[in-house]
Design an enzyme around this catalytic site. Structure first.
Site, short mmCIF file in Angstrom:
data_model
loop_
_atom_site.label_atom_id
_atom_site.label_comp_id
_atom_site.label_asym_id
_atom_site.label_seq_id
_atom_site.Cartn_x
_atom_site.Cartn_y
_atom_site.Cartn_z
N SER A 29 36.52 82.90 77.43
CA SER A 29 35.08 82.84 77.72
C SER A 29 34.30 83.31 76.51
O SER A 29 34.82 83.29 75.39
CB SER A 29 34.77 83.66 78.98
OG SER A 29 33.45 83.42 79.40
N ASN A 30 33.06 83.70 76.69
CA ASN A 30 32.23 84.16 75.57
C ASN A 30 31.19 85.16 76.08
O ASN A 30 31.12 85.44 77.27
CB ASN A 30 31.57 82.95 74.88
CG ASN A 30 30.67 82.19 75.83
OD1 ASN A 30 29.65 82.68 76.26
ND2 ASN A 30 31.10 80.97 76.20
N HIS A 31 30.38 85.65 75.16
CA HIS A 31 29.46 86.77 75.46
C HIS A 31 28.10 86.35 75.99
O HIS A 31 27.19 87.17 76.03
CB HIS A 31 29.23 87.59 74.19
CG HIS A 31 30.38 88.46 73.83
ND1 HIS A 31 30.88 89.42 74.69
CD2 HIS A 31 31.15 88.53 72.73
CE1 HIS A 31 31.89 90.04 74.11
NE2 HIS A 31 32.08 89.50 72.92
N ALA A 95 26.40 78.49 77.38
CA ALA A 95 27.38 78.61 76.30
C ALA A 95 28.70 78.12 76.87
O ALA A 95 29.50 78.89 77.42
CB ALA A 95 27.48 80.05 75.83
#
Ligand code: C5P
Length: 220
Positions: A29-31, A95
């Site tokens: 995943s991402n921030h 995102a």
């Protein structure tokens, strides 16, 4: 009197990260905090738009008057977006994870002692590009671009490659993820407008105002 300039408009907003499982306990995943997308959904709903917010997992509340659909993966996000069509506008702030595991391991991947596992990744669908090419393409499609280098050149190229009408570019070198403020440029057919640093809620207000102006102008 309240501004109801988007009353009756159907608007799709994507926000947050996507989460791509590797096995039952691990993920890619991402921030992304979802803050900018949620602020945009809120600003549009406040102007009377009928907003569907397709969101990955985030820890912020659903804005008043917004219909949220929660998803995990890019493929789920795409399916939820396609189900939301037709809409007048799509604003893609999510995102989206560029890749996912080719195969989801059915059980927790074990440490074998022969080194780390080889994770084979495959590309996820590009939701923004897919919406831009859809038979029911929204009248106005807005993309976002988080760039670290050559922000404007990369963003201009990205707008053309994806086929969106507006592209909102931000320089993410100063750690905009999860922050309250943002510095963006808006790129459209007429060129680039760079806005000063402001709260994400003010960026959202500006974008909502521009969307209202787009529909108020009989030539657009
Ligand atoms: O190519 P890049 O990820 O930088 O493009 C960013 C824009 O494209 C954002 O609007 C993002 O929401 C959208 N996007 C998407 N699906 C992807 C990748 C990006 O909708 N798989």
């Amino acid at each position: 009197t309240p501004d109801r300039s988007l009353a009756g408009r159907r608007i799709l907003v994507t926000a947050g990260p996507t989460v791509e499982p590797l096995d039952p306990v691990r993920f890619l995943s991402n921030h992304s905090s979802g803050r900018q997308g949620y602020a945009i959904a809120a600003a549009l709903a406040a102007r009377g738009a009928n907003v569907t917010l397709v969101s990955g997992p985030v820890s912020i509340p659903v804005p008043e008057g917004v219909h949220r659909i929660s998803v995990q993966t890019a493929r789920e996000m795409l399916a939820a977006c396609e189900t939301a069509l037709p809409v007048d506008v799509a604003v893609c702030t999510a995102a989206v994870s560029d890749w996912r595991a080719k195969e989801l391991a059915p059980g927790k991947i074990k440490k074998t002692g022969d080194g780390p596992p080889r994770l084979e990744l495959v590309e996820n669908p590009d939701i923004l590009a897919t919406l831009c090419r859809a038979a029911q393409r929204p009248r106005l499609v807005v993309g976002f671009a988080a760039e670290t280098d050559d922000v404007l050149d990369n963003a201009k190229a990205k707008r053309l490659r994806k086929g969106c009408d507006w592209l909102v570019a931000n320089d993410v070198r100063q750690g905009v993820f999860g922050a309250m403020r943002n510095t963006v440029s808006l790129i459209d057919d007429n060129g680039v407008q760079s806005w000063p640093e402001m709260d994400k809620t003010d960026v959202a207000e500006q974008i909502a105002q521009r969307i209202a102006a787009f529909f108020a102008d009989p030539s657009s």
